[in-house]
Design an enzyme around this catalytic site. Sequence first.
Site, PDB file in Angstrom:
ATOM      1  CE  LYS A 207      -3.510  -2.703   2.546  1.00  0.00           C
ATOM      2  NZ  LYS A 207      -4.902  -2.176   1.998  1.00  0.00           N
ATOM      3  CD  GLU A 241     -11.273  -6.145   7.698  1.00  0.00           C
ATOM      4  OE1 GLU A 241     -11.504  -6.271   5.964  1.00  0.00           O
ATOM      5  OE2 GLU A 241     -11.125  -7.142   8.167  1.00  0.00           O
ATOM      6  CG  ASP A 260      -7.021 -12.704   9.202  1.00  0.00           C
ATOM      7  OD1 ASP A 260      -6.754 -12.770   8.170  1.00  0.00           O
ATOM      8  OD2 ASP A 260      -7.976 -11.580   9.107  1.00  0.00           O
ATOM      9  CG  HIS A 265      -2.455  -7.133   7.256  1.00  0.00           C
ATOM     10  ND1 HIS A 265      -0.841  -7.923   6.220  1.00  0.00           N
ATOM     11  CD2 HIS A 265      -3.359  -7.463   7.116  1.00  0.00           C
ATOM     12  CE1 HIS A 265      -2.367  -8.704   5.551  1.00  0.00           C
ATOM     13  NE2 HIS A 265      -3.348  -8.387   5.794  1.00  0.00           N
TER      14      HIS A 265
HETATM   15  C1  BG6 Z   1      -6.624  -9.783   5.082  1.00  0.00           C
HETATM   16  C2  BG6 Z   1      -7.315 -10.229   5.580  1.00  0.00           C
HETATM   17  O1  BG6 Z   1      -5.141  -9.728   5.125  1.00  0.00           O
HETATM   18  O2  BG6 Z   1      -6.605  -8.302   4.436  1.00  0.00           O
HETATM   19  C3  BG6 Z   1      -8.660  -9.701   5.480  1.00  0.00           C
HETATM   20  O3  BG6 Z   1      -6.813 -12.032   5.579  1.00  0.00           O
HETATM   21  C4  BG6 Z   1      -9.257  -8.654   5.446  1.00  0.00           C
HETATM   22  O4  BG6 Z   1      -8.908 -10.707   6.980  1.00  0.00           O
HETATM   23  C5  BG6 Z   1      -8.380  -8.297   4.323  1.00  0.00           C
HETATM   24  O5  BG6 Z   1     -10.633  -8.632   5.289  1.00  0.00           O
HETATM   25  C6  BG6 Z   1      -8.473  -6.485   4.575  1.00  0.00           C
HETATM   26  O6  BG6 Z   1      -7.420  -5.669   3.752  1.00  0.00           O
HETATM   27  P1  BG6 Z   1      -7.957  -4.568   3.415  1.00  0.00           P
HETATM   28  O7  BG6 Z   1      -6.412  -3.604   1.820  1.00  0.00           O
HETATM   29  O8  BG6 Z   1      -8.550  -3.936   2.748  1.00  0.00           O
HETATM   30  O9  BG6 Z   1      -7.345  -3.539   4.378  1.00  0.00           O
END
Ligand code: BG6
Length: 512
Positions: A207, A241, A260, A265
């Site tokens: 990103k 989210e 997850d 992340h």
């Molecule tokens: C993924 C997770 O790595 O990232 C998901 O497994 C999550 O659960 C997703 O929804 C979110 O990605 P982004 O780019 O929309 O923040």
Amino acid sequence: MSTDGWKNPLRDPRDKRLPRIAGPCGLVIFGVTGDLSRKKLMPAIYDLANRGLLPPGFALTGFARRDWETQDFGQVVLDAVKAHARTPFNQTVWDRLSEGFRFVQGSFDDDDAFDRLEQTVEQLDEIRGTNGNHAFYLSIPPNAFPVVCKQLARSGLSAQEGLDQWRRVVIEKPFGHDLKSAIELNGIVNEVFPEDSVFRIDHYLGKETVQNILALRFANQLFEPIWNSHYVDHVQITMAEDIGLGGRAGYYDGIGAARDVIQNHLLQLLAFIAMEEPTSFSSNELRSEKIKVLNATRLVGPLDETTARGQYAGGWQGGELVPGLKEEEGFNPESHTETYAAITCEIDTRRWAGVPFYLRTGKRLGRRVTEIAVIFKRAPHLPFDATMTEELGQNAFVIRVQPDEGVTMRFGSKVPGSLMEVRDVTMDFGYGSAFTEASPEAYERLILDVLLGEPSLFPVNEEVERSWEILDPVIEHWAAEKAGPDPYPAGSWGPESANTMLARTGRTWRRP
Ligand code: BG6
């Protein structure tokens, strides 16, 4: 005017602004029928082709159990591109790209299918000029990694033939489910592919706003002097989210929010925020600084008080009545899987000693937002009447990772009028208004980097293992508890226990 001796600056190979175009190569995707492939990988490949960043003879091969011909595969890619590509559809680009499509039908334990794949790849070298350069993208469940890696070795697909040729493997998370399994998995992958041919995807690193953390910190003089425990009170990293987990039970039940996204992340975001300045942005320097800071990162206990976990219950979200996790299709009605997780870390370095880093993530929260808020200490002395600063909070520097990408700074300012009243105001930088170029999708950047062999944005196994080592005690602690996660209503900001977790040190979560 004579142009003798004039060199087009765009043609100067030393100019780092030149677009980086991949050399001759092909990509094989395992798991082409999956969601990730359709929503992210196929559209990103088209977008790269449309931006002119793929070589003319680029080849894309799908491998799946479906009884498809190459045309059927092409149709699936076309539908995916039309539904999810970022850049406009261009028939000429599509026609050229789709000439390089191939499809091989088979299951992972089918030797013949892998032999056919090997022949297909060889033919591509001849017909499309892919020159023996191939990447294998494992967009498949981790329990299938060992068999696919073994098949790639057995069929000879993993072996690069000449010194100037390459074979690479791309692995999607999760990289294991704890430290032990991650070590096993890394061992299996490294038996077949040397570490410098392994590209582990953490799409957050693709990103723009995440890479911008490095620009903000290391291209400016403004922030560095205050980026430490003398000035910073604490850091909040939030990935919220609004979506639920309908349709993802197979992957998510039993995994949960901490594994997850915190393990990958959010700990990567922490590393970018907290690491020391690398001497250069070469991949080795960058990774070694990240590893150093992850090595100094530890959980703060007691975990009963410094962590929180929750599970969404039914509720109203965006004007819609949505089910709780236990009612979602495929989930165990007794599921203890957490959909909300929050942890407290500290970093044992001179720069960060005593500064808590709070990491939280959740599904079905109030809205979708990922941000990093660096919250500063209060001014040591306020020469104002206390009643005049009632609405003055702590200064904050907030990196808005998504959506509404940008940065906000919060500080106190005098309210117009005859009194010296001070109140919080904000100053904003938004990508949308500052730049005309739209940001590429994370997967465009990462797929291109795989094809270019540029490893900076891919965590090495040491980072992955260290991240598990940080997180494992929380997961074990939660697993040992009889009671499940605390329920929270869909559309809220998580369980009450998350607020209590911060309140014990007199702090509160930001409401993004
Ligand atoms: C993924 C997770 O790595 O990232 C998901 O497994 C999550 O659960 C997703 O929804 C979110 O990605 P982004 O780019 O929309 O923040």
